[in-house]
Design an enzyme around this catalytic site. Sequence first.
Site, mmCIF file in Angstrom:
data_model
loop_
_atom_site.group_PDB
_atom_site.id
_atom_site.type_symbol
_atom_site.label_atom_id
_atom_site.label_comp_id
_atom_site.label_asym_id
_atom_site.label_seq_id
_atom_site.Cartn_x
_atom_site.Cartn_y
_atom_site.Cartn_z
ATOM 1 N N GLU A 280 -9.651 -1.432 -0.547
ATOM 2 C CA GLU A 280 -10.467 -0.790 -1.564
ATOM 3 C C GLU A 280 -11.959 -0.962 -1.275
ATOM 4 O O GLU A 280 -12.779 -0.146 -1.672
ATOM 5 C CB GLU A 280 -10.118 -1.381 -2.939
ATOM 6 C CG GLU A 280 -10.176 -0.372 -4.057
ATOM 7 C CD GLU A 280 -9.565 -0.876 -5.361
ATOM 8 O OE1 GLU A 280 -8.976 -0.068 -6.066
ATOM 9 O OE2 GLU A 280 -9.678 -2.080 -5.675
ATOM 10 N N HIS A 301 12.253 -9.550 12.759
ATOM 11 C CA HIS A 301 13.575 -8.946 12.893
ATOM 12 C C HIS A 301 13.586 -7.521 12.362
ATOM 13 O O HIS A 301 14.641 -6.925 12.181
ATOM 14 C CB HIS A 301 14.603 -9.822 12.168
ATOM 15 C CG HIS A 301 14.725 -11.188 12.788
ATOM 16 N ND1 HIS A 301 15.740 -11.547 13.633
ATOM 17 C CD2 HIS A 301 13.890 -12.264 12.724
ATOM 18 C CE1 HIS A 301 15.559 -12.787 14.045
ATOM 19 N NE2 HIS A 301 14.431 -13.243 13.508
ATOM 20 N N LYS A 416 -5.792 9.374 -10.655
ATOM 21 C CA LYS A 416 -5.806 9.215 -12.116
ATOM 22 C C LYS A 416 -6.119 10.557 -12.782
ATOM 23 O O LYS A 416 -5.459 10.940 -13.746
ATOM 24 C CB LYS A 416 -6.878 8.191 -12.530
ATOM 25 C CG LYS A 416 -6.529 6.775 -12.168
ATOM 26 C CD LYS A 416 -7.556 5.825 -12.756
ATOM 27 C CE LYS A 416 -7.438 4.448 -12.184
ATOM 28 N NZ LYS A 416 -8.596 3.602 -12.482
HETATM 29 O O1 PA5 Z 1 -10.642 -3.890 -8.017
HETATM 30 C C1 PA5 Z 1 -10.689 -3.060 -8.897
HETATM 31 O O2 PA5 Z 1 -11.758 -2.718 -9.437
HETATM 32 C C2 PA5 Z 1 -9.425 -2.389 -9.413
HETATM 33 O O3 PA5 Z 1 -8.321 -2.748 -8.668
HETATM 34 C C3 PA5 Z 1 -9.176 -2.778 -10.860
HETATM 35 O O4 PA5 Z 1 -9.107 -4.163 -10.946
HETATM 36 C C4 PA5 Z 1 -7.899 -2.147 -11.400
HETATM 37 O O5 PA5 Z 1 -7.946 -0.751 -11.264
HETATM 38 C C5 PA5 Z 1 -7.662 -2.517 -12.850
HETATM 39 O O6 PA5 Z 1 -8.752 -2.110 -13.634
HETATM 40 P P1 PA5 Z 1 -8.997 -2.672 -15.086
HETATM 41 O O7 PA5 Z 1 -9.278 -4.119 -14.978
HETATM 42 O O8 PA5 Z 1 -10.154 -1.909 -15.608
HETATM 43 O O9 PA5 Z 1 -7.735 -2.402 -15.878
#
Ligand code: PA5
Length: 428
Positions: A280, A301, A416
């Site tokens: 990310e 394996h 989303k």
């Molecule tokens: O690293 C990030 O920003 C994302 O993975 C969020 O943690 C994830 O989408 C969850 O978001 P939120 O904490 O707003 O529910």
Amino acid sequence: MIIKTSTKHLVDQIDFAAYQEKVNEVHKSIIEKTGEGNDFLGWVNHPFDYDKAELEEIKKWAKYVRENYEVLIVCGIGGSYLGARAAIEAINGVVGKGKPEIIFMGQTFDPTYTKQCLDYLADKKFAINVISESGTTTETSVAFRLLKEMIEKRDGVEMARKSIFATTDANKGALLTLAKQEGYVRFVLPDDIGGRYSVQTAVGLFPIAVAGIDPEAILLGSQKAFEDSTNPDLAVNECYKYAVIRHDMYTKHKLAAEMFITYVPSFVQIGEWFKQLFGESEGKDKKGLLPDSATFSTDLHSLGQFIQDGTPCFFETTLYLNNHRDEIKVPHDNDNLDGLNYLEGVTIGSIQDKAFEGTIAAHTEVGGINNVVLELEGMNAFNLGYLFYFFERACAMSAYLNGVNPFNQPGVEVYKKNMFHLLGKPGF
Ligand code: PA5
């Protein structure tokens, strides 16, 4: 050194000196918070600057949950989920349920998983830690709505309020509003720390503490990793050395992927956390290494064939535990039908060490696959805190070397929007 970056198994040697100037520049921008996305650099000093009063609250409420509940449901996804799970499994293991048992929800829409959890909880005394910075993440919100309804119906609204702990943004978001309205105990994800860098905040530390792991030790380990990365000199900075190797593998050797390898089943979730952190943070602008993970010797394996002989589009990063926590010896067998008596009295850990040595030699010498080995001194809460910070800092360095902002995730929004449109969400 708690993590040592060994270059011994790199097939291609790296000219570290050529990267030093750029590394110094990026280091300065991380420390002085001048790089792109600098409003999300709060994690850099967090192991020192964390809210001390909140840590006391975390410890107090964790004790309360440990003494009064059979199960804690941790309800969150992505950065609001993976760190806690990685930590709890790495320290407590994957077999045998501790008390209280920790169950993760809110990370899937799968109706069967969700129903199985709800059915399992029906006769259990459970508390909930709902974690969401935005408070509007659909997976988490749907699961929390189900859990809240269940606990309110079963235990009554007042008792439910005492059993729900909310970790939210400091100032905004739907979950914060609800938590205030209902009077839930609240913990905070600081504004300047993004989800995937948040395991050392209440996001990770509350579930970690409920699991009986010392949250302070995690922070102390992160402090040590901070100190060890103070000097950007690649001759001594193991963290930046690793970041430079990644960068070199990507830019010079044009490799597409990094395989993160461990030999410990309870580190599988560290691999999942690692994939989110690097994927990310770095995978944007059509750039970045694809982070993948495998557990050896299990996956030797299965995936082992591809790693040895398949498309050479990746390098390996092996996190190797130098000191096994336990010692189990191979027993004698009078019949010796399996022919294992030659290993009688030998520890399983030392067999694993030989499997590691043999595998590295096979992959590098025969397969020609570059292998960077991160030697981890041992596993405990302090070292785990060190490991989390080590990778966070390496990730920031690596992403900045690649010229991308490590702290946004514009690509995550696309699925989303499509899903909201298909679901008929107003405004989509
Ligand atoms: O690293 C990030 O920003 C994302 O993975 C969020 O943690 C994830 O989408 C969850 O978001 P939120 O904490 O707003 O529910």
